[in-house]
Each structure stands twice: as structure tokens, then as C-alpha cells.
Write a protein that holds these residues in place. Sequence first.
Motif, PDB file in Angstrom:
ATOM      1  N   GLU A 138      62.544 -58.934  23.635  1.00 49.84           N
ATOM      2  CA  GLU A 138      62.880 -57.402  24.157  1.00 49.84           C
ATOM      3  C   GLU A 138      63.247 -56.659  22.691  1.00 49.84           C
ATOM      4  O   GLU A 138      63.212 -55.358  22.833  1.00 49.84           O
ATOM      5  CB  GLU A 138      64.060 -57.507  25.142  1.00 49.84           C
ATOM      6  N   THR A 139      63.940 -57.453  21.790  1.00 53.27           N
ATOM      7  CA  THR A 139      64.140 -56.716  20.618  1.00 53.27           C
ATOM      8  C   THR A 139      63.085 -56.426  19.652  1.00 53.27           C
ATOM      9  O   THR A 139      63.262 -55.836  18.606  1.00 53.27           O
ATOM     10  CB  THR A 139      65.408 -57.328  19.914  1.00 53.27           C
ATOM     11  N   ASN A 140      61.742 -56.924  19.874  1.00 56.37           N
ATOM     12  CA  ASN A 140      60.525 -56.692  19.013  1.00 56.37           C
ATOM     13  C   ASN A 140      60.015 -55.571  19.307  1.00 56.37           C
ATOM     14  O   ASN A 140      59.532 -55.150  20.399  1.00 56.37           O
ATOM     15  CB  ASN A 140      59.661 -58.109  19.336  1.00 56.37           C
ATOM     16  N   PRO A 141      60.037 -54.683  18.315  1.00 53.84           N
ATOM     17  CA  PRO A 141      59.482 -53.239  18.506  1.00 53.84           C
ATOM     18  C   PRO A 141      57.912 -53.147  18.902  1.00 53.84           C
ATOM     19  O   PRO A 141      57.283 -52.430  19.492  1.00 53.84           O
ATOM     20  CB  PRO A 141      59.732 -52.482  17.134  1.00 53.84           C
ATOM     21  N   ALA A 142      57.252 -54.563  18.296  1.00 54.14           N
ATOM     22  CA  ALA A 142      55.856 -54.648  18.505  1.00 54.14           C
ATOM     23  C   ALA A 142      55.569 -55.143  19.947  1.00 54.14           C
ATOM     24  O   ALA A 142      54.419 -55.016  20.481  1.00 54.14           O
ATOM     25  CB  ALA A 142      55.162 -55.332  17.793  1.00 54.14           C
ATOM     26  N   SER A 144      55.509 -55.192  24.214  1.00 52.48           N
ATOM     27  CA  SER A 144      55.756 -54.321  25.351  1.00 52.48           C
ATOM     28  C   SER A 144      56.299 -54.838  26.518  1.00 52.48           C
ATOM     29  O   SER A 144      56.606 -56.212  26.372  1.00 52.48           O
ATOM     30  CB  SER A 144      54.247 -53.640  25.658  1.00 52.48           C
ATOM     31  N   THR A 145      56.342 -54.127  27.396  1.00 50.81           N
ATOM     32  CA  THR A 145      56.908 -54.631  28.889  1.00 50.81           C
ATOM     33  C   THR A 145      56.066 -55.766  29.254  1.00 50.81           C
ATOM     34  O   THR A 145      56.543 -56.713  29.866  1.00 50.81           O
ATOM     35  CB  THR A 145      57.339 -53.554  29.711  1.00 50.81           C
ATOM     36  N   GLU A 146      54.786 -55.477  29.227  1.00 51.49           N
ATOM     37  CA  GLU A 146      53.689 -56.432  29.610  1.00 51.49           C
ATOM     38  C   GLU A 146      53.730 -57.807  28.862  1.00 51.49           C
ATOM     39  O   GLU A 146      53.519 -58.874  29.457  1.00 51.49           O
ATOM     40  CB  GLU A 146      52.327 -55.725  29.555  1.00 51.49           C
ATOM     41  N   ASP A 147      53.932 -57.667  27.751  1.00 51.63           N
ATOM     42  CA  ASP A 147      54.493 -58.774  26.708  1.00 51.63           C
ATOM     43  C   ASP A 147      55.216 -59.533  27.180  1.00 51.63           C
ATOM     44  O   ASP A 147      55.024 -60.865  27.515  1.00 51.63           O
ATOM     45  CB  ASP A 147      54.421 -58.510  25.323  1.00 51.63           C
ATOM     46  N   LEU A 148      56.348 -59.086  27.659  1.00 50.47           N
ATOM     47  CA  LEU A 148      57.577 -59.693  27.732  1.00 50.47           C
ATOM     48  C   LEU A 148      57.468 -60.322  29.255  1.00 50.47           C
ATOM     49  O   LEU A 148      57.911 -61.757  29.569  1.00 50.47           O
ATOM     50  CB  LEU A 148      58.828 -58.511  28.110  1.00 50.47           C
ATOM     51  N   LEU A 149      56.637 -59.693  30.274  1.00 53.21           N
ATOM     52  CA  LEU A 149      56.683 -60.375  31.476  1.00 53.21           C
ATOM     53  C   LEU A 149      55.381 -61.684  31.498  1.00 53.21           C
ATOM     54  O   LEU A 149      55.730 -62.682  32.095  1.00 53.21           O
ATOM     55  CB  LEU A 149      55.855 -59.343  32.489  1.00 53.21           C
ATOM     56  N   LEU A 150      54.502 -61.367  30.657  1.00 59.57           N
ATOM     57  CA  LEU A 150      53.404 -62.441  30.353  1.00 59.57           C
ATOM     58  C   LEU A 150      54.339 -63.678  29.737  1.00 59.57           C
ATOM     59  O   LEU A 150      53.906 -64.846  30.235  1.00 59.57           O
ATOM     60  CB  LEU A 150      52.268 -62.109  29.535  1.00 59.57           C
TER      61      LEU A 150
END
Length: 424
Positions: A138-142, A144-150
Motif C-alpha cells: 500500500e505504501t509502494n508508489p509503484a 496499484s490497487t490491482e497489484d494489492l488485490l492480486l
Amino acid sequence: MSVENHFGHWGTSPSDPVTTALAGIETALGDLLAMDPAYWRTSQKKDVLVRLQHLKAQQAALELRVLATAGDIAEETGDKDASAWMRAELLVDKGVARSRIKFAVAVSKHELLATGLADGVVSHDKAQVITKALDAIETNPAASTEDLLLAEKLLVDYATHLTANELRIVGKRILVEIDPARFEDAEAKAHLAEEERAQQKTALRIWDNHDGTVGFDGVLPVALGMRFKTHVEAWAQPRKQQIVEKGTPLPSWERLMGQGLARLLETIDPDALPRHGGDATTINVVISLEELRKELGTAILGFDETNGTTISAAEARKMACNATIIPWVLGSDGQVLDAGRSSRFFQPIQRKALRLQQKCCQAEGCDMPPEWCDAHHLTAWSLGGKTDLADGVLLCPHHHRMAHAPAYVHERLPDGTVRFARRS
């Protein structure tokens, strides 16, 4: 299930489904606890342990759901917050209570994780690992929300067949697994930043326990820390093997590691140490000639009583067998009688010759390999002993300590071995 129609005030109605469900759990647990597992079949024990693992995860899920919505408890009781109520009512330290509530809120943000807990497939400790990994994403600027869900989906899936430690390792690289092209460089930079932070955290504390021991603790960067662990284990393992071969009770691994560290320090090559003011780094032992010759004398480890530590003369004599120590022997008027002449110490070529000749520790009945032994003067230097092969004998650390202990006497037998006996 809605509970609004089952009670007028929280927990007061006998038809309250929450109370009924909890009473059922308590009754079932009571029934199981009344049984003696010693009489259960093996298959039953396995089944109980497997199902309890699932139940513990579900219990954690329930607790976290309640804690995430526990703000109204403080409103009703007048406490500052839910953690204050937990401290007063449940006797949970406030720091621990706050951590639980924070964790509960974190889990509530991740639906798949919360479901995994409720289904009993994600344990409490694995859920903590996953939330930490997701917080970092969540704190990684690179990312995305999709990355977090996956990442959440993958980590919950991994939790079904990995341990918490294995999951922690995977969690650090989960973004690289999702999209190597985007995140490999970022991972490398993160590792560099982590190593730099580790260098800043490097620390060592050493203190005198005033009971004949020194305590210490510290923090090392992981690469150095693992090297340190490997070096100590290298010295601890031969001791373990010797004990196993002799059939004697095996000390705790912590004690073996402590002995391994002691042996590592005893065998450091002084020529490899840094120099200060033109002298190799050394330990200084100050002792009077009179004390050195006493069986129960004392010495100063350091240069004076103010800045040094008192040790026994026996330990000083043992230390004097090693080239890493400089013994300063003083006369009655403080005159330096001897400052550790190099000829006192067995030179590397002499130690090699002793190992070639003697093959193992020369104490009667001991077969410690020569590489783990010290070169010892049979006739103490303080009594005119010479540093030559005729007066040199290999002794393992245990027997080397006995050779300098006032409670023991030793003699060399015709076959070259050394016999120890308690002093009568």
C-alpha cells in the motif's frame, strides 16, 4: 444472522444467539477437556490437532471482527478507548491491546484475508505476515490497487501450504512474482535500502555480570550475522560430536554455542587483528610474580584494578599459553619483570609439530582432535618451563582448564599421556 430481535439489552436475553453459541462452545470444550488424551487413538489425536488448528484460526477471526468494531465498548464503560477497557476488564497490557485492535482493523480492510481466517485456512500468525506484506504494498508508489488485490489473493493461497516464515519470505517478493518487469529493480533498491538501515542498526553491548561471567547482546546485518553464526557453529559442532561419541549427556545447544564462541575467540590469530599504536591488538594480564606462582593467586585483566577485571592466577596461567595474550609480570616494587617474550609462546611451526606427533589431546582417555587443542607447558613458565617440543603437550580446552585449576594435579605417564587427579 441478525440478533436485534432476540434481546432488549446486550447479553441479557436467554434467547440471545451470541450467548447461546458461546455457551455451546464452552460446553464442547469442557467435554473435551474432561477426557484424557492418553486413552485416545492416534487417529483421534491427529484429528483433534488438525481441527483445533482450524478452530484457532476461526476463533482469531471472530475476535478480530469484534475488536474492529469495539469502539462502542469504551463509550458505554466510559473508558478512553477499547484498549483501556481490555486493560481493566481482561488484564491485557494496553500496548498489547492496542496492537490487537490495530491488527483487527488492518484485517477488516482485506476481505479475502478475513474470509481465509473465518474459513480456518489462514492462521493468526500467517494473517499477521500477510497484513504486513500488504501494508508495504500500500505504501509502494509503484504498486496499484490491482497489484494489492492480486497480492492478497496469492498470499492467502500460499498460506494454505506454507509456514509463516516461508510466507514472510514470499511476501517480500510477491510484487516481483506479480510483474517482474516492473518490480525487480524496485526490489533490488529495497534490498539496498534495507542493508543500509541494517548497517545503522548494528550495535553491541558488553557488560560485567560480577559473577565471573560477561553478558552481551547486539544486532548485526543479516549477511554478517549469518557468517558469525556459521563460525560459532563450526566450533560448537566438533564438541557436540565428541560428546555424542563418548555417550555422555548432551548439553543444551545454547551452551554448545557459547563454548563454540569462547573457542573462536581463544583461537583468533593475533597477526590478523588490527594494530593500535604499532602493537597488535592484545589482551593484557597484569600479575605479580608472587601471585603468578601461587595456586590461588589473582591477576588483573587489563592494566589496573580501576579499569580491569580480577581473574584467578590459574586462568592467567592458562591464558599465558596462548600467543594472543600478553602477560605483564611485576616485581614487588612494580618493576616489569617480564612482558610476554615471544619465545614464551609456542610458535605456529611448533604447534604443527605437536599436532603431527601427538595426534589428539594427551589427557588420559581423551581423543579430542589436535586442531581443537591448545599447546600447554607441562612445566609452568612461572616455574622455569621452556617453550620447546619436549615440554609441550596438546590439551583440549576442558583438560587445559584442569591443568591450570588449583583443584587438580597432573603428571605425564611413560606413554606420553597426561593423568589428572583431584588434589587431596
